[in-house]
Design a protein around this motif. Sequence first.
Motif, PDB file in Angstrom:
ATOM      1  N   HIS A  87       0.792  -1.239   0.000  1.00 56.49           N
ATOM      2  CA  HIS A  87       0.000   0.000   0.000  1.00 56.49           C
ATOM      3  C   HIS A  87       0.823   1.288   0.000  1.00 56.49           C
ATOM      4  O   HIS A  87       0.494   2.214  -0.755  1.00 56.49           O
ATOM      5  CB  HIS A  87      -1.026  -0.008   1.137  1.00 56.49           C
ATOM      6  N   PRO A  88       1.882   1.402   0.808  1.00 59.72           N
ATOM      7  CA  PRO A  88       2.661   2.647   0.755  1.00 59.72           C
ATOM      8  C   PRO A  88       3.277   2.899  -0.628  1.00 59.72           C
ATOM      9  O   PRO A  88       3.308   4.039  -1.097  1.00 59.72           O
ATOM     10  CB  PRO A  88       3.760   2.434   1.807  1.00 59.72           C
ATOM     11  N   LEU A  89       3.742   1.826  -1.293  1.00 57.53           N
ATOM     12  CA  LEU A  89       4.345   1.972  -2.625  1.00 57.53           C
ATOM     13  C   LEU A  89       3.293   2.329  -3.668  1.00 57.53           C
ATOM     14  O   LEU A  89       3.537   3.148  -4.558  1.00 57.53           O
ATOM     15  CB  LEU A  89       5.055   0.665  -3.019  1.00 57.53           C
ATOM     16  N   ILE A  90       2.122   1.709  -3.549  1.00 54.14           N
ATOM     17  CA  ILE A  90       1.022   2.008  -4.475  1.00 54.14           C
ATOM     18  C   ILE A  90       0.618   3.472  -4.323  1.00 54.14           C
ATOM     19  O   ILE A  90       0.476   4.199  -5.309  1.00 54.14           O
ATOM     20  CB  ILE A  90      -0.177   1.060  -4.215  1.00 54.14           C
ATOM     21  N   ARG A  91       0.454   3.902  -3.088  1.00 55.07           N
ATOM     22  CA  ARG A  91       0.034   5.283  -2.813  1.00 55.07           C
ATOM     23  C   ARG A  91       1.027   6.291  -3.387  1.00 55.07           C
ATOM     24  O   ARG A  91       0.634   7.267  -4.031  1.00 55.07           O
ATOM     25  CB  ARG A  91      -0.112   5.475  -1.295  1.00 55.07           C
ATOM     26  N   GLN A  92       2.310   6.018  -3.176  1.00 48.92           N
ATOM     27  CA  GLN A  92       3.369   6.908  -3.659  1.00 48.92           C
ATOM     28  C   GLN A  92       3.297   7.052  -5.186  1.00 48.92           C
ATOM     29  O   GLN A  92       3.369   8.153  -5.729  1.00 48.92           O
ATOM     30  CB  GLN A  92       4.714   6.301  -3.223  1.00 48.92           C
ATOM     31  N   ARG A  93       3.127   5.915  -5.874  1.00 47.76           N
ATOM     32  CA  ARG A  93       3.084   5.945  -7.342  1.00 47.76           C
ATOM     33  C   ARG A  93       1.794   6.603  -7.852  1.00 47.76           C
ATOM     34  O   ARG A  93       1.806   7.313  -8.862  1.00 47.76           O
ATOM     35  CB  ARG A  93       3.239   4.535  -7.907  1.00 47.76           C
ATOM     36  N   ILE A  94       0.671   6.367  -7.165  1.00 48.10           N
ATOM     37  CA  ILE A  94      -0.595   7.008  -7.551  1.00 48.10           C
ATOM     38  C   ILE A  94      -0.457   8.528  -7.450  1.00 48.10           C
ATOM     39  O   ILE A  94      -0.840   9.254  -8.372  1.00 48.10           O
ATOM     40  CB  ILE A  94      -1.761   6.501  -6.662  1.00 48.10           C
ATOM     41  N   ILE A  95       0.086   9.011  -6.335  1.00 49.61           N
ATOM     42  CA  ILE A  95       0.254  10.455  -6.138  1.00 49.61           C
ATOM     43  C   ILE A  95       1.112  11.050  -7.251  1.00 49.61           C
ATOM     44  O   ILE A  95       0.789  12.100  -7.824  1.00 49.61           O
ATOM     45  CB  ILE A  95       0.853  10.758  -4.746  1.00 49.61           C
ATOM     46  N   GLN A  96       2.179  10.344  -7.599  1.00 54.00           N
ATOM     47  CA  GLN A  96       3.074  10.810  -8.669  1.00 54.00           C
ATOM     48  C   GLN A  96       2.305  10.940  -9.987  1.00 54.00           C
ATOM     49  O   GLN A  96       2.404  11.955 -10.680  1.00 54.00           O
ATOM     50  CB  GLN A  96       4.235   9.816  -8.814  1.00 54.00           C
ATOM     51  N   GLN A  97       1.501   9.920 -10.329  1.00 53.57           N
ATOM     52  CA  GLN A  97       0.748   9.947 -11.590  1.00 53.57           C
ATOM     53  C   GLN A  97      -0.343  11.028 -11.575  1.00 53.57           C
ATOM     54  O   GLN A  97      -0.591  11.676 -12.591  1.00 53.57           O
ATOM     55  CB  GLN A  97       0.142   8.570 -11.875  1.00 53.57           C
ATOM     56  N   LEU A  98      -0.992  11.222 -10.425  1.00 54.84           N
ATOM     57  CA  LEU A  98      -2.016  12.269 -10.323  1.00 54.84           C
ATOM     58  C   LEU A  98      -1.389  13.649 -10.538  1.00 54.84           C
ATOM     59  O   LEU A  98      -1.966  14.499 -11.227  1.00 54.84           O
ATOM     60  CB  LEU A  98      -2.704  12.218  -8.945  1.00 54.84           C
ATOM     61  N   GLN A  99      -0.206  13.846  -9.974  1.00 56.29           N
ATOM     62  CA  GLN A  99       0.469  15.145 -10.107  1.00 56.29           C
ATOM     63  C   GLN A  99       0.914  15.415 -11.543  1.00 56.29           C
ATOM     64  O   GLN A  99       1.020  16.569 -11.957  1.00 56.29           O
ATOM     65  CB  GLN A  99       1.675  15.211  -9.157  1.00 56.29           C
ATOM     66  N   GLU A 100       1.154  14.351 -12.306  1.00 57.17           N
ATOM     67  CA  GLU A 100       1.613  14.508 -13.696  1.00 57.17           C
ATOM     68  C   GLU A 100       0.460  14.766 -14.673  1.00 57.17           C
ATOM     69  O   GLU A 100       0.692  15.095 -15.831  1.00 57.17           O
ATOM     70  CB  GLU A 100       2.388  13.255 -14.126  1.00 57.17           C
ATOM     71  N   SER A 101      -0.788  14.607 -14.212  1.00 56.94           N
ATOM     72  CA  SER A 101      -1.957  14.748 -15.082  1.00 56.94           C
ATOM     73  C   SER A 101      -2.091  16.175 -15.607  1.00 56.94           C
ATOM     74  O   SER A 101      -1.899  17.141 -14.876  1.00 56.94           O
ATOM     75  CB  SER A 101      -3.225  14.368 -14.322  1.00 56.94           C
ATOM     76  N   LYS A 102      -2.451  16.289 -16.894  1.00 57.56           N
ATOM     77  CA  LYS A 102      -2.629  17.595 -17.529  1.00 57.56           C
ATOM     78  C   LYS A 102      -4.078  17.816 -17.986  1.00 57.56           C
ATOM     79  O   LYS A 102      -4.381  18.840 -18.592  1.00 57.56           O
ATOM     80  CB  LYS A 102      -1.698  17.709 -18.749  1.00 57.56           C
ATOM     81  N   SER A 103      -4.975  16.867 -17.736  1.00 55.45           N
ATOM     82  CA  SER A 103      -6.361  17.005 -18.221  1.00 55.45           C
ATOM     83  C   SER A 103      -7.178  17.913 -17.291  1.00 55.45           C
ATOM     84  O   SER A 103      -6.755  18.181 -16.166  1.00 55.45           O
ATOM     85  CB  SER A 103      -7.013  15.623 -18.386  1.00 55.45           C
ATOM     86  N   PRO A 104      -8.360  18.401 -17.746  1.00 55.01           N
ATOM     87  CA  PRO A 104      -9.163  19.347 -16.953  1.00 55.01           C
ATOM     88  C   PRO A 104      -9.504  18.823 -15.546  1.00 55.01           C
ATOM     89  O   PRO A 104      -9.655  19.591 -14.613  1.00 55.01           O
ATOM     90  CB  PRO A 104     -10.434  19.535 -17.778  1.00 55.01           C
ATOM     91  N   TYR A 105      -9.687  17.541 -15.436  1.00 52.07           N
ATOM     92  CA  TYR A 105      -9.808  16.858 -14.146  1.00 52.07           C
ATOM     93  C   TYR A 105      -9.206  15.473 -14.339  1.00 52.07           C
ATOM     94  O   TYR A 105      -8.886  15.085 -15.471  1.00 52.07           O
ATOM     95  CB  TYR A 105     -11.270  16.800 -13.649  1.00 52.07           C
ATOM     96  N   THR A 106      -9.016  14.747 -13.258  1.00 50.76           N
ATOM     97  CA  THR A 106      -8.355  13.436 -13.331  1.00 50.76           C
ATOM     98  C   THR A 106      -9.210  12.405 -12.619  1.00 50.76           C
ATOM     99  O   THR A 106      -9.832  12.704 -11.606  1.00 50.76           O
ATOM    100  CB  THR A 106      -6.959  13.509 -12.673  1.00 50.76           C
ATOM    101  N   ILE A 107      -9.227  11.198 -13.175  1.00 47.45           N
ATOM    102  CA  ILE A 107      -9.952  10.083 -12.561  1.00 47.45           C
ATOM    103  C   ILE A 107      -8.946   9.158 -11.868  1.00 47.45           C
ATOM    104  O   ILE A 107      -7.967   8.729 -12.483  1.00 47.45           O
ATOM    105  CB  ILE A 107     -10.721   9.265 -13.630  1.00 47.45           C
ATOM    106  N   LEU A 108      -9.185   8.858 -10.597  1.00 45.07           N
ATOM    107  CA  LEU A 108      -8.454   7.804  -9.892  1.00 45.07           C
ATOM    108  C   LEU A 108      -9.426   6.649  -9.730  1.00 45.07           C
ATOM    109  O   LEU A 108     -10.394   6.747  -8.969  1.00 45.07           O
ATOM    110  CB  LEU A 108      -7.952   8.274  -8.520  1.00 45.07           C
ATOM    111  N   VAL A 109      -9.218   5.580 -10.499  1.00 43.22           N
ATOM    112  CA  VAL A 109     -10.123   4.425 -10.413  1.00 43.22           C
ATOM    113  C   VAL A 109      -9.508   3.404  -9.457  1.00 43.22           C
ATOM    114  O   VAL A 109      -8.355   3.023  -9.600  1.00 43.22           O
ATOM    115  CB  VAL A 109     -10.443   3.831 -11.810  1.00 43.22           C
TER     116      VAL A 109
END
Length: 197
Positions: A87-109
């Motif tokens: 879980h800590p590794l998953i969370r870290q990578r999710i946060i990184q990908q969310l921060q890299e998003s350039k779309s008007p909003y972002t979906i975390l599924v």
Amino acid sequence: MIIGLTGGIGSGKSAASDWFASQGITVVDADIVAREVVQPHQPALAQIIKTFGHWTILPSGELDRKALRNYIFKYPKARKQLEAITHPLIRQRIIQQLQESKSPYTILVSPLLLETDQYKLVDRILLIDTSVELQQERTTLRDGQTKEQIQTIIDAQMSRENKQQRADDIVLNDQDLSYLFAQLNILHQHYLNLGSV
């Protein structure tokens, strides 16, 4: 703005997230991230072998997901150990990908958005909802699992009622895909408006 998209097994999360992606919205998929962190040569895989043993690894060197899944369903303590590793590794990578998003909003599924602390990463929660009967029917067709196996997974997840109470938006996916997509399109316009405020 980050929208957390969740729902039980067989609810239609993938169909919904694929639709958002087709609209040019960045989709970060917690399941894909979870698979990436346990790839060969990743620190999580080494830790899993150390904690559970070499039986967790296939001859190819990859994680034996099915064997490990069966094991953690039998032994709840093992599930906690596995989550402490991944879980800590998953969370870290999710946060990184969310921060890299350039779309008007972002979906975390994420199927476990509400069962983990991933819900803290989102501004709104979108629940793709359907009946238990449809969950079982769709998952049996998709995965070939028995109703008992599917029910075990459903029982391990947060109840449908609890998810409904915590969701900001609910899409009932109990008809065909065009019905699902029509509902998503309304929400998409809503999210675009919210994201531009």
